[in-house]
Structures are given as C-alpha cells and as structure tokens.
Write a protein that holds these residues in place. Structure first.
Motif, PDB file in Angstrom:
ATOM      1  N   LEU A  21      45.436  38.835  38.317  1.00 20.83           N
ATOM      2  CA  LEU A  21      44.634  39.791  37.565  1.00 20.83           C
ATOM      3  C   LEU A  21      43.771  40.553  38.566  1.00 20.83           C
ATOM      4  O   LEU A  21      43.071  39.935  39.367  1.00 20.83           O
ATOM      5  N   PRO A  22      43.807  41.870  38.533  1.00 18.73           N
ATOM      6  CA  PRO A  22      43.022  42.660  39.486  1.00 18.73           C
ATOM      7  C   PRO A  22      41.514  42.488  39.274  1.00 18.73           C
ATOM      8  O   PRO A  22      41.050  42.318  38.157  1.00 18.73           O
ATOM      9  N   ASP A  33      39.060  45.615  27.900  1.00 21.58           N
ATOM     10  CA  ASP A  33      40.109  45.639  28.917  1.00 21.58           C
ATOM     11  C   ASP A  33      39.758  44.812  30.149  1.00 21.58           C
ATOM     12  O   ASP A  33      40.602  44.613  31.028  1.00 21.58           O
ATOM     13  N   ALA A  34      38.501  44.365  30.268  1.00 21.45           N
ATOM     14  CA  ALA A  34      38.076  43.644  31.472  1.00 21.45           C
ATOM     15  C   ALA A  34      36.863  42.774  31.162  1.00 21.45           C
ATOM     16  O   ALA A  34      36.154  42.994  30.182  1.00 21.45           O
ATOM     17  N   VAL A  54      37.073  41.737  36.150  1.00 28.43           N
ATOM     18  CA  VAL A  54      38.428  41.194  36.188  1.00 28.43           C
ATOM     19  C   VAL A  54      39.185  41.896  35.061  1.00 28.43           C
ATOM     20  O   VAL A  54      38.794  41.824  33.897  1.00 28.43           O
ATOM     21  N   VAL A  55      40.247  42.596  35.426  1.00 32.51           N
ATOM     22  CA  VAL A  55      41.046  43.357  34.462  1.00 32.51           C
ATOM     23  C   VAL A  55      41.944  42.383  33.707  1.00 32.51           C
ATOM     24  O   VAL A  55      42.649  41.584  34.319  1.00 32.51           O
ATOM     25  N   ILE A  56      41.903  42.452  32.364  1.00 32.94           N
ATOM     26  CA  ILE A  56      42.725  41.534  31.571  1.00 32.94           C
ATOM     27  C   ILE A  56      43.811  42.246  30.776  1.00 32.94           C
ATOM     28  O   ILE A  56      44.543  41.598  30.039  1.00 32.94           O
ATOM     29  N   ALA A  99      43.944  35.761  24.671  1.00 31.59           N
ATOM     30  CA  ALA A  99      43.721  36.475  23.420  1.00 31.59           C
ATOM     31  C   ALA A  99      44.333  37.872  23.481  1.00 31.59           C
ATOM     32  O   ALA A  99      44.886  38.366  22.496  1.00 31.59           O
ATOM     33  N   ARG A 100      44.230  38.497  24.630  1.00 31.75           N
ATOM     34  CA  ARG A 100      44.777  39.849  24.820  1.00 31.75           C
ATOM     35  C   ARG A 100      46.299  39.838  24.720  1.00 31.75           C
ATOM     36  O   ARG A 100      46.907  40.848  24.408  1.00 31.75           O
TER      37      ARG A 100
END
Length: 113
Positions: A21-22, A33-34, A54-56, A99-100
């Motif tokens: 994850l970026p 989104d993060a 942290v991008v999710i 969850a995403r």
C-alpha cells in the motif's frame, strides 16, 4: 510516493509475494481513500514530519524483492525499511483496507512482474 506498507505472503511455490500500500504526502481526494499516519507514528517509524497517508484504494502486488525497490539513500548497511509501524496502527489500516475490498467498492490492484 514516500514509502509503502507491505504485507508478505509465501506462495505455494515458495516465492514470497508482497501486497504493498503506498504511503504518500498527497492528501486523498476522498477521505475514505487513505488513512492519515499520526505524527507520533511517523516519528517513531522514521518518516519525516510532513503529513502522510497510507492509500487504501490501490495496491501493488509483486514477487519479493521487486524491481521497483530501492535502498534508502545514506543508510548503512543498505536497507529498504524506513521503520516499523505499531500494531494498533497496522490494524487500523488492515481493517480499512479489508472494508474497502468488500462489496462493489474494490481497491485497484496493480500486479507487477
């Protein structure tokens, strides 16, 4: 991208695959989104003081070690690891990422060679 949060998984053939994850300084377009990295976690993990997330809603998957990995400049011995994030924060990120990835809203997955 500042860095990345990685989860390593051994595949059936014995190779290690990582889901990454970026971590970025850029605020997300949408709040879900993060996950923002708290200041105390950034400091303890060796990240800089600027706000980071942290991008999710996206991930990269590749065999370890991957071609896009670079050692951190100035570190002796060479390493790719800035620091470790505390378990409570990792649980927050993992829960949000899972969850995403339920239902119709899925994170974009990029498979790298």
């Amino acid at each position: 991208m500042t860095g990345a949060l990685a989860l390593a998984v051994a595949s059936a053939d014995g190779a290690t695959q990582v889901l990454v994850l970026p971590i970025t300084h850029a605020p997300p377009y949408r709040p879900d989104d993060a996950i923002e990295i708290p200041a105390d976690v950034r400091r303890a993990s060796g990240l800089d003081d600027a706000p980071q997330w942290v991008v999710i809603n996206e991930s990269n998957v590749f065999a370890w070690p991957g071609p896009d990995l670079r050692a951190i400049p100035g570190r002796t011995p060479p390493t790719h690891i800035y620091g470790r994030l505390p378990g409570r924060f990792l649980l927050t990120v993992a829960t949000a990422f899972r969850a995403r990835n339920r239902g119709s809203t899925r994170a974009q997955e990029v498979r790298r060679p």
